[in-house]
Design a protein around this motif. Structure first.
Motif, PDB file in Angstrom:
ATOM      1  N   ALA A 118       0.829  -1.205   0.000  1.00 22.56           N
ATOM      2  CA  ALA A 118       0.000   0.000   0.000  1.00 22.56           C
ATOM      3  C   ALA A 118       0.865   1.257   0.000  1.00 22.56           C
ATOM      4  O   ALA A 118       0.589   2.224  -0.719  1.00 22.56           O
ATOM      5  N   THR A 119       1.932   1.243   0.781  1.00 24.61           N
ATOM      6  CA  THR A 119       2.815   2.404   0.871  1.00 24.61           C
ATOM      7  C   THR A 119       3.490   2.696  -0.463  1.00 24.61           C
ATOM      8  O   THR A 119       3.477   3.828  -0.960  1.00 24.61           O
ATOM      9  N   VAL A 120       4.063   1.665  -1.074  1.00 27.05           N
ATOM     10  CA  VAL A 120       4.743   1.852  -2.356  1.00 27.05           C
ATOM     11  C   VAL A 120       3.738   2.218  -3.450  1.00 27.05           C
ATOM     12  O   VAL A 120       4.007   3.090  -4.294  1.00 27.05           O
ATOM     13  N   GLY A 121       2.563   1.571  -3.447  1.00 26.46           N
ATOM     14  CA  GLY A 121       1.549   1.853  -4.445  1.00 26.46           C
ATOM     15  C   GLY A 121       1.102   3.300  -4.420  1.00 26.46           C
ATOM     16  O   GLY A 121       0.921   3.938  -5.464  1.00 26.46           O
ATOM     17  N   ILE A 122       0.936   3.865  -3.222  1.00 29.20           N
ATOM     18  CA  ILE A 122       0.538   5.271  -3.089  1.00 29.20           C
ATOM     19  C   ILE A 122       1.666   6.196  -3.537  1.00 29.20           C
ATOM     20  O   ILE A 122       1.443   7.190  -4.237  1.00 29.20           O
ATOM     21  N   LEU A 123       2.891   5.857  -3.143  1.00 28.57           N
ATOM     22  CA  LEU A 123       4.029   6.714  -3.464  1.00 28.57           C
ATOM     23  C   LEU A 123       4.274   6.806  -4.970  1.00 28.57           C
ATOM     24  O   LEU A 123       4.624   7.879  -5.481  1.00 28.57           O
ATOM     25  N   ILE A 124       4.105   5.689  -5.698  1.00 27.37           N
ATOM     26  CA  ILE A 124       4.401   5.719  -7.136  1.00 27.37           C
ATOM     27  C   ILE A 124       3.119   5.761  -7.986  1.00 27.37           C
ATOM     28  O   ILE A 124       3.188   5.714  -9.210  1.00 27.37           O
ATOM     29  N   ASN A 125       1.951   5.833  -7.331  1.00 28.73           N
ATOM     30  CA  ASN A 125       0.661   5.945  -8.013  1.00 28.73           C
ATOM     31  C   ASN A 125       0.421   4.782  -8.974  1.00 28.73           C
ATOM     32  O   ASN A 125      -0.004   4.968 -10.124  1.00 28.73           O
ATOM     33  N   SER A 126       0.686   3.558  -8.525  1.00 31.15           N
ATOM     34  CA  SER A 126       0.543   2.362  -9.354  1.00 31.15           C
ATOM     35  C   SER A 126      -0.811   1.701  -9.113  1.00 31.15           C
ATOM     36  O   SER A 126      -1.107   1.251  -7.998  1.00 31.15           O
ATOM     37  N   LEU A 127      -1.637   1.626 -10.166  1.00 24.83           N
ATOM     38  CA  LEU A 127      -2.940   0.971 -10.036  1.00 24.83           C
ATOM     39  C   LEU A 127      -2.773  -0.529  -9.822  1.00 24.83           C
ATOM     40  O   LEU A 127      -3.531  -1.139  -9.066  1.00 24.83           O
ATOM     41  N   ALA A 128      -1.801  -1.128 -10.473  1.00 25.30           N
ATOM     42  CA  ALA A 128      -1.571  -2.564 -10.309  1.00 25.30           C
ATOM     43  C   ALA A 128      -1.206  -2.887  -8.867  1.00 25.30           C
ATOM     44  O   ALA A 128      -1.727  -3.842  -8.275  1.00 25.30           O
ATOM     45  N   LEU A 129      -0.291  -2.083  -8.293  1.00 26.45           N
ATOM     46  CA  LEU A 129       0.089  -2.323  -6.898  1.00 26.45           C
ATOM     47  C   LEU A 129      -1.063  -2.053  -5.943  1.00 26.45           C
ATOM     48  O   LEU A 129      -1.272  -2.783  -4.983  1.00 26.45           O
ATOM     49  N   LEU A 130      -1.816  -0.984  -6.213  1.00 24.26           N
ATOM     50  CA  LEU A 130      -2.942  -0.676  -5.342  1.00 24.26           C
ATOM     51  C   LEU A 130      -4.025  -1.747  -5.448  1.00 24.26           C
ATOM     52  O   LEU A 130      -4.679  -2.080  -4.452  1.00 24.26           O
ATOM     53  N   ALA A 131      -4.228  -2.281  -6.668  1.00 26.83           N
ATOM     54  CA  ALA A 131      -5.184  -3.379  -6.837  1.00 26.83           C
ATOM     55  C   ALA A 131      -4.729  -4.601  -6.053  1.00 26.83           C
ATOM     56  O   ALA A 131      -5.511  -5.262  -5.363  1.00 26.83           O
ATOM     57  N   ASP A 132      -3.437  -4.889  -6.150  1.00 30.14           N
ATOM     58  CA  ASP A 132      -2.895  -6.031  -5.418  1.00 30.14           C
ATOM     59  C   ASP A 132      -2.977  -5.788  -3.912  1.00 30.14           C
ATOM     60  O   ASP A 132      -3.293  -6.701  -3.143  1.00 30.14           O
ATOM     61  N   ALA A 133      -2.694  -4.545  -3.494  1.00 25.36           N
ATOM     62  CA  ALA A 133      -2.799  -4.219  -2.077  1.00 25.36           C
ATOM     63  C   ALA A 133      -4.259  -4.306  -1.608  1.00 25.36           C
ATOM     64  O   ALA A 133      -4.540  -4.727  -0.481  1.00 25.36           O
ATOM     65  N   GLY A 134      -5.187  -3.906  -2.493  1.00 30.06           N
ATOM     66  CA  GLY A 134      -6.600  -4.016  -2.142  1.00 30.06           C
ATOM     67  C   GLY A 134      -7.007  -5.457  -1.925  1.00 30.06           C
ATOM     68  O   GLY A 134      -7.731  -5.787  -0.975  1.00 30.06           O
ATOM     69  N   HIS A 135      -6.522  -6.341  -2.790  1.00 28.96           N
ATOM     70  CA  HIS A 135      -6.810  -7.756  -2.604  1.00 28.96           C
ATOM     71  C   HIS A 135      -6.118  -8.290  -1.354  1.00 28.96           C
ATOM     72  O   HIS A 135      -6.673  -9.133  -0.646  1.00 28.96           O
ATOM     73  N   MET A 136      -4.916  -7.783  -1.077  1.00 34.11           N
ATOM     74  CA  MET A 136      -4.251  -8.231   0.141  1.00 34.11           C
ATOM     75  C   MET A 136      -4.975  -7.707   1.382  1.00 34.11           C
ATOM     76  O   MET A 136      -4.993  -8.368   2.428  1.00 34.11           O
ATOM     77  N   LEU A 137      -5.611  -6.532   1.259  1.00 40.34           N
ATOM     78  CA  LEU A 137      -6.420  -6.027   2.375  1.00 40.34           C
ATOM     79  C   LEU A 137      -7.576  -6.977   2.652  1.00 40.34           C
ATOM     80  O   LEU A 137      -7.885  -7.282   3.814  1.00 40.34           O
ATOM     81  N   THR A 138      -8.216  -7.465   1.585  1.00 44.57           N
ATOM     82  CA  THR A 138      -9.281  -8.442   1.805  1.00 44.57           C
ATOM     83  C   THR A 138      -8.712  -9.736   2.374  1.00 44.57           C
ATOM     84  O   THR A 138      -9.387 -10.426   3.152  1.00 44.57           O
ATOM     85  N   ASP A 139      -7.468 -10.076   1.990  1.00 45.03           N
ATOM     86  CA  ASP A 139      -6.809 -11.230   2.606  1.00 45.03           C
ATOM     87  C   ASP A 139      -6.707 -11.042   4.109  1.00 45.03           C
ATOM     88  O   ASP A 139      -7.021 -11.940   4.897  1.00 45.03           O
TER      89      ASP A 139
END
Length: 309
Positions: free
Chosen positions: A44-65
């Motif tokens: 989530a931290t890296v995804g926000i810093l670099i504005n990556s939708l792929a990372l944020l999507a993956d982080a979103g799924h990991m949040l549900t995990d």
């Protein structure tokens, strides 16, 4: 009905309430939860810093995990604890089914959010550092693989664990997608790969979330188990010697691995013999948690062979 009644209770659901999941299963879930929390923060931290939708999507799924794993662990602890009140004779076994349903809903919500974000980025090519994508996705993939190996065995026996396992599996596929996106960005400077991979991750998750929701809904609506032929059960009971009628046959699933049945039989024979034969038939159909009542129609009462009502 007749004057004589016989009851047979197999290993009833209520009898198993206090047994619950093993300590090993609970410990594995707790360790898996700690691993996922650590890597959720990283992605989530890296995804926000670099504005990556792929990372944020993956982080979103990991949040549900993480949320799903926490709920699954809570469900297992409740099932282990059982019930201490007369008002909850089945204990907390249904908690894991509710957890699986909640997991499915969260997965669908994350997928919808990713689609929304992808549409919003049309016409605005993102600037994404491929190296950061690769390093972060590799770390997330390693965490997912470790957790999957820990949960794989128990996922066959618990719907709560199965829901968590499916989410981690989906997230592992997502991490692979992010790795591919990072490679495309580094090699060809195609930053749209980030958006494409984010959408593909969500598309891959949707049918699995729907399947998990359907399995949970089948249990919550007390539908008969998919692997039990209720008509065949009824026919086999009716075919037993001295059984004159089969009625009030109910088959449902209390929780994963615990199918339950109740049935009333009418008979002109000794109830204990009929009870034993009926229990054998039910167990042959995988229904060891059963309650059978035999009602006598002897002593001149009218009985009709194989009548069902």
């Amino acid at each position: 009905m007749g004057a004589g009644h016989g009851h047979s209770h197999g290993h009833s659901a209520a009898d198993s309430v206090g047994v619950g999941p093993s300590p090993q299963r609970i410990r594995k879930m707790a360790i898996a939860l700690a691993i996922l929390v650590a890597f959720l923060v990283l992605e989530a931290t890296v995804g926000i810093l670099i504005n990556s939708l792929a990372l944020l999507a993956d982080a979103g799924h990991m949040l549900t995990d993480v949320v799903g794993m926490a709920m699954g662990l809570t469900a297992l602890l409740l099932a282990k604890r059982g019930s201490t009140t007369a008002a909850r004779t089945f204990g907390w076994h249904r908690a894991e089914v509710l957890t699986a349903m909640a997991n499915a809903v969260m997965l669908l919500a994350v997928a919808a959010w990713v689609f929304y974000e992808a549409i919003g980025r049309i016409g605005n090519e993102p600037e994404i550092p491929g190296g950061a994508l690769i390093i972060t996705a590799a770390a997330g993939l390693a965490a997912n693989i470790v957790v999957m190996l820990m949960l794989r065995g128990d996922s066959k026996d618990s719907l709560a664990v199965r829901g968590a396992y499916l989410e981690v599996l989906a997230d592992a596929v997502g991490s692979v997608g992010v790795l591919i996106a990072g490679g495309l960005v580094l090699l060809f400077n195609w930053t749209w790969a980030d958006v494409v991979v984010g959408v593909l991750i969500s598309l891959w998750v949707v049918p699995r979330a729907i399947k998990l929701a359907a399995a949970s809904l089948r249990i919550l609506t007390q539908a008969s188990p998919a692997d039990v032929d209720v008509e065949a059960v009824e026919a086999d009971l009716a075919a037993l010697p001295s059984v004159m009628g089969v009625h009030d046959l109910h088959v449902w699933t209390l929780t994963t691995g615990m199918d339950v049945a109740t049935v009333h039989l009418t008979s002109d024979a000794n109830s204990s013999n009929v009870l034993e034969s009926a229990r054998t038939v039910l167990e042959s159909h995988g229904l060891s948690h059963a309650t059978v009542q035999v009602e006598s129609c002897a002593n001149g009462e009218h009985c009709e062979k194989n009548v069902t009502w």
